[in-house]
Write a protein that holds these residues in place. Structure first.
Motif, PDB file in Angstrom:
ATOM      1  N   THR A  41       0.827  -1.211   0.000  1.00  0.00           N
ATOM      2  CA  THR A  41       0.000   0.000   0.000  1.00  0.00           C
ATOM      3  C   THR A  41       0.856   1.254   0.000  1.00  0.00           C
ATOM      4  OG1 THR A  41      -1.751  -1.177   1.183  1.00  0.00           O
ATOM      5  CG2 THR A  41      -1.857   1.229   1.200  1.00  0.00           C
ATOM      6  N   THR A  42       2.013   1.201   0.639  1.00  0.00           N
ATOM      7  CA  THR A  42       2.852   2.393   0.808  1.00  0.00           C
ATOM      8  C   THR A  42       4.094   2.317  -0.071  1.00  0.00           C
ATOM      9  OG1 THR A  42       3.951   1.358   2.706  1.00  0.00           O
ATOM     10  CG2 THR A  42       2.038   2.730   3.156  1.00  0.00           C
ATOM     11  N   GLN A  43       3.922   1.994  -1.329  1.00  0.00           N
ATOM     12  CA  GLN A  43       5.046   2.005  -2.259  1.00  0.00           C
ATOM     13  C   GLN A  43       5.418   3.447  -2.626  1.00  0.00           C
ATOM     14  OE1 GLN A  43       4.744  -0.972  -5.510  1.00  0.00           O
ATOM     15  NE2 GLN A  43       2.782  -1.510  -4.603  1.00  0.00           N
ATOM     16  N   THR A  44       6.471   3.579  -3.387  1.00  0.00           N
ATOM     17  CA  THR A  44       6.912   4.899  -3.825  1.00  0.00           C
ATOM     18  C   THR A  44       6.762   5.022  -5.338  1.00  0.00           C
ATOM     19  OG1 THR A  44       9.194   4.119  -4.022  1.00  0.00           O
ATOM     20  CG2 THR A  44       8.552   5.148  -1.938  1.00  0.00           C
ATOM     21  N   THR A  66       8.781   9.350  -4.347  1.00  0.00           N
ATOM     22  CA  THR A  66       7.823  10.019  -3.472  1.00  0.00           C
ATOM     23  C   THR A  66       6.723   9.043  -3.086  1.00  0.00           C
ATOM     24  OG1 THR A  66       6.576  10.831  -5.398  1.00  0.00           O
ATOM     25  CG2 THR A  66       8.277  12.289  -4.461  1.00  0.00           C
ATOM     26  N   HIS A  67       6.146   9.246  -1.893  1.00  0.00           N
ATOM     27  CA  HIS A  67       5.157   8.318  -1.374  1.00  0.00           C
ATOM     28  C   HIS A  67       3.736   8.673  -1.801  1.00  0.00           C
ATOM     29  CE1 HIS A  67       8.522   7.181   1.220  1.00  0.00           C
ATOM     30  NE2 HIS A  67       7.853   6.076   1.496  1.00  0.00           N
ATOM     31  N   TRP A  68       3.524   9.866  -2.327  1.00  0.00           N
ATOM     32  CA  TRP A  68       2.185  10.279  -2.733  1.00  0.00           C
ATOM     33  C   TRP A  68       2.284  11.384  -3.770  1.00  0.00           C
ATOM     34  CZ3 TRP A  68       3.169  10.017   2.668  1.00  0.00           C
ATOM     35  CH2 TRP A  68       3.936  11.078   3.131  1.00  0.00           C
ATOM     36  N   GLN A  69       1.173  11.650  -4.397  1.00  0.00           N
ATOM     37  CA  GLN A  69       1.094  12.705  -5.395  1.00  0.00           C
ATOM     38  C   GLN A  69      -0.015  13.664  -4.985  1.00  0.00           C
ATOM     39  OE1 GLN A  69       0.397  11.327  -9.363  1.00  0.00           O
ATOM     40  NE2 GLN A  69       0.264  13.379 -10.256  1.00  0.00           N
ATOM     41  N   VAL A  70       0.325  14.932  -4.846  1.00  0.00           N
ATOM     42  CA  VAL A  70      -0.631  15.965  -4.459  1.00  0.00           C
ATOM     43  C   VAL A  70      -1.199  16.599  -5.722  1.00  0.00           C
ATOM     44  CG1 VAL A  70      -0.991  18.083  -3.135  1.00  0.00           C
ATOM     45  CG2 VAL A  70       0.679  16.383  -2.347  1.00  0.00           C
ATOM     46  N   LYS A 129      11.504 -10.832  -6.367  1.00  0.00           N
ATOM     47  CA  LYS A 129      12.024  -9.514  -6.705  1.00  0.00           C
ATOM     48  C   LYS A 129      10.907  -8.496  -6.842  1.00  0.00           C
ATOM     49  CE  LYS A 129      16.159 -11.261  -9.048  1.00  0.00           C
ATOM     50  NZ  LYS A 129      16.914 -11.329 -10.321  1.00  0.00           N
ATOM     51  N   ALA A 130       9.709  -8.937  -7.199  1.00  0.00           N
ATOM     52  CA  ALA A 130       8.561  -8.049  -7.337  1.00  0.00           C
ATOM     53  C   ALA A 130       7.660  -8.210  -6.133  1.00  0.00           C
ATOM     54  CB  ALA A 130       7.795  -8.372  -8.624  1.00  0.00           C
ATOM     55  N   ASN A 131       6.886  -7.145  -5.818  1.00  0.00           N
ATOM     56  CA  ASN A 131       5.945  -7.263  -4.717  1.00  0.00           C
ATOM     57  C   ASN A 131       4.750  -8.094  -5.140  1.00  0.00           C
ATOM     58  OD1 ASN A 131       4.143  -5.448  -6.137  1.00  0.00           O
ATOM     59  ND2 ASN A 131       5.495  -3.795  -5.472  1.00  0.00           N
ATOM     60  N   LEU A 132       3.935  -8.468  -4.156  1.00  0.00           N
ATOM     61  CA  LEU A 132       2.833  -9.375  -4.422  1.00  0.00           C
ATOM     62  C   LEU A 132       1.801  -8.757  -5.353  1.00  0.00           C
ATOM     63  CD1 LEU A 132       1.345 -11.971  -3.982  1.00  0.00           C
ATOM     64  CD2 LEU A 132       0.495 -11.110  -1.804  1.00  0.00           C
ATOM     65  N   SER A 133       1.560  -7.459  -5.223  1.00  0.00           N
ATOM     66  CA  SER A 133       0.567  -6.816  -6.076  1.00  0.00           C
ATOM     67  C   SER A 133       0.987  -6.821  -7.542  1.00  0.00           C
ATOM     68  CB  SER A 133       0.326  -5.375  -5.607  1.00  0.00           C
ATOM     69  OG  SER A 133       1.536  -4.641  -5.564  1.00  0.00           O
ATOM     70  N   GLN A 134       2.300  -6.929  -7.800  1.00  0.00           N
ATOM     71  CA  GLN A 134       2.766  -7.056  -9.185  1.00  0.00           C
ATOM     72  C   GLN A 134       2.536  -8.460  -9.721  1.00  0.00           C
ATOM     73  OE1 GLN A 134       3.815  -4.889 -11.243  1.00  0.00           O
ATOM     74  NE2 GLN A 134       4.531  -3.109 -10.118  1.00  0.00           N
ATOM     75  N   PRO A 173       0.768   5.782  -4.980  1.00  0.00           N
ATOM     76  CA  PRO A 173       1.206   5.087  -6.200  1.00  0.00           C
ATOM     77  C   PRO A 173       0.397   3.818  -6.437  1.00  0.00           C
ATOM     78  CG  PRO A 173       3.088   5.715  -4.849  1.00  0.00           C
ATOM     79  CD  PRO A 173       1.873   5.982  -4.021  1.00  0.00           C
ATOM     80  N   GLU A 174       0.116   3.535  -7.693  1.00  0.00           N
ATOM     81  CA  GLU A 174      -0.628   2.323  -8.019  1.00  0.00           C
ATOM     82  C   GLU A 174       0.172   1.098  -7.584  1.00  0.00           C
ATOM     83  OE1 GLU A 174      -2.037   1.884 -11.932  1.00  0.00           O
ATOM     84  OE2 GLU A 174      -3.081   3.809 -11.998  1.00  0.00           O
ATOM     85  N   PRO A 175      -0.501   0.131  -6.967  1.00  0.00           N
ATOM     86  CA  PRO A 175       0.237  -1.040  -6.475  1.00  0.00           C
ATOM     87  C   PRO A 175       0.759  -1.934  -7.579  1.00  0.00           C
ATOM     88  CG  PRO A 175      -2.121  -1.366  -6.223  1.00  0.00           C
ATOM     89  CD  PRO A 175      -1.931   0.063  -6.665  1.00  0.00           C
ATOM     90  N   SER A 176       0.169  -1.838  -8.765  1.00  0.00           N
ATOM     91  CA  SER A 176       0.582  -2.699  -9.868  1.00  0.00           C
ATOM     92  C   SER A 176       0.528  -1.926 -11.169  1.00  0.00           C
ATOM     93  CB  SER A 176      -0.323  -3.939  -9.958  1.00  0.00           C
ATOM     94  OG  SER A 176      -0.018  -4.699 -11.102  1.00  0.00           O
ATOM     95  N   ASP A 177       1.446  -2.210 -12.072  1.00  0.00           N
ATOM     96  CA  ASP A 177       1.434  -1.590 -13.394  1.00  0.00           C
ATOM     97  C   ASP A 177       0.702  -2.463 -14.412  1.00  0.00           C
ATOM     98  OD1 ASP A 177       3.179  -3.664 -13.652  1.00  0.00           O
ATOM     99  OD2 ASP A 177       4.926  -2.450 -14.152  1.00  0.00           O
TER     100      ASP A 177
END
Length: 446
Positions: A43-46, A51-55, A320-325, A371-375
């Motif tokens: 949930t808290t990817q960059t 950056t951790h979020w986009q304003v 190497k990739a996170n689970l959401s990927q 950031p979106e958890p998966s591309d």
């Protein structure tokens, strides 16, 4: 200092604290604790720019102010704990601290509160009125903590509703309203079954694993009373060893740990049998854990975590990739978690901006994006765009349909957007024509 008041505690609040205690116990279980960590990590990817979020805001001053606020609050450090508590309990209460001497400075500090001692109060119409923070009574300091839910009355301090930001996993389930529903809510019953199954398996192994011996004692023609006494003497001989006690100067006997308490002594008085010792093997099915694996798989299924990602195997997915990927379904779950976290972050930013005196209309348009958890969705969109471009190119080559029809059918453009595109095409055509004329004139002069 706000006045302390006493309120009765409803059965729903007692049940909520009971749920929180169960979630605490589940967090100590390795698989469940790892699942909470995975949720918080994904949930808290960059972003690509770290950056951790986009304003998002039309006003650059608002964007700069929010970025400066999050940096000052060191929110990058707190966001992981906030997300994990929200996933774990279903709730996370964050206190906003301001400078009483100069409120116009805005939010100066944030503090994560224990959800066990915060009450959300809503009116009969379902609107938030305030929060209450529980404190122990003077005569009840010993019951502060786990046993405090047994108290009939609670001493609380009222808190302003703008003083607390309530992160929660939204759910329409009335059992959890007005609080959030934990990711592990559906795993409570399965977790209890799994723990009981593991305890039963452990007890069985401890009681059945060791080998035992059977002592066949030849009692000859001794009568039963004397045969039993003779067997007891043999027990002392086999089960204890003698040693010299230097303190008393006598010969004492002590327990021999090499002999098991569950050995069997059997009297034998048949001719030619003699005294002998046999070995009784321990349990041979100690490797059968399918029943435990069954409940473990159900537990991970309720947590929406693929078991191969937590349980190490030779064919486990690439780490190497996170689970959401790796899992699109899990990425969708993370998106729902991110929506809850984004609402809380927007609440913090908007309250700070309103205190600083920014226009409410501009503040209401502020958005915080994680950031979106998966591309996977971006890749899918690119594939769709590529295929659509090929189809449009083929349709244009047929010269059957006008461009307006193609814009409306394949790109869903309205009349204004189509007209804007045509105007840009005309300008581009005129500009290219002018450049061509200038180039031709220069060529003729040469």
């Amino acid at each position: 200092m706000k006045a302390t008041q006493t309120i009765p505690v409803t059965e729903e609040e007692i049940e909520r604290k009971r749920r929180y205690q169960e979630f605490e116990d589940m967090d100590d279980y390795p698989e469940v604790g790892a699942a909470f960590d995975i949720y918080a990590d994904d949930t808290t990817q960059t972003n690509l720019d770290n950056t951790h979020w986009q304003v998002e805001s039309d006003d650059e001053l608002i964007k700069d102010e929010v970025i400066e606020l999050f940096d000052r609050l060191n929110l990058e450090t707190f966001i992981w704990d906030i997300t994990r508590n929200t996933v774990k309990y279903g709730d996370c209460f964050l206190e906003l601290v301001v400078d009483i001497e100069d409120i116009k400075k805005g939010i100066q500090k944030i503090k994560i509160l224990d959800p066990n001692y915060i009450y959300r109060i809503e009116n009969e119409y379902g609107y938030l009125t305030d929060f209450l923070q529980e404190i122990p009574l003077k005569a009840d300091w010993t019951v502060f903590g786990k046993n405090s839910a047994r108290m009939e009355q609670k001493a609380v301090i009222p808190l302003d509703k703008n003083q607390i930001v309530h992160f929660r996993m939204f759910s329409s389930d009335p059992t959890y309203y007005p609080y959030g529903k934990s990711i592990a809510a559906a795993a409570r019953a399965v977790y209890k079954s799994l723990k009981m199954m593991e305890d039963a398996m452990l007890i069985y192994r401890l009681s059945r694993a060791p080998e035992r011996r059977i002592f066949y004692i030849d009692t000859g023609n001794l009568p039963s009373s004397k045969a039993e006494h003779y067997i007891e003497q043999q027990k002392v001989r086999f089960k204890k060893e003698k040693y010299y006690n230097r303190n008393t100067g006598e010969i004492d006997a002590r327990f021999n740990p090499m002999s098991q308490d569950e050995d069997f002594f059997v009297a034998v008085n048949g001719k030619g049998s003699g005294t002998k010792i046999d070995t009784l093997k321990g349990a041979e099915n100690l490797g059968e854990v399918d029943d435990v694996k069954y409940f473990r798989d159900k537990l991970l299924a309720t947590l929406k975590i693929p078991k191969d990602y937590i349980v190490e195997k030779d064919q486990s997915p690439e780490r190497k990739a996170n689970l959401s990927q790796l899992d699109v379904k899990f990425a969708r779950v993370i998106l729902r978690v991110q929506q809850s976290i984004q609402i809380g972050l927007e609440t913090i930013a908007k309250r700070h901006l309103l205190i600083k005196g920014f226009p409410p209309l501009s503040v209401s348009k502020l958005k915080i994006r994680l950031p979106e958890p998966s591309d996977m969705s971006a890749k899918r969109q690119l594939d769709i765009d590529e295929q659509k471009a090929r189809v449009v190119q083929a349709v244009k080559m047929l010269n059957i349909f006008p461009m307006d029809y193609i814009y409306k059918t394949y790109y869903q453009f309205n009349e204004d957007e189509i007209e804007e595109i045509k105007n840009k095409d005309r300008k581009s055509t005129r500009l290219n024509s002018s450049h061509a004329n200038i180039s031709y004139a220069v060529f003729c002069l040469k």
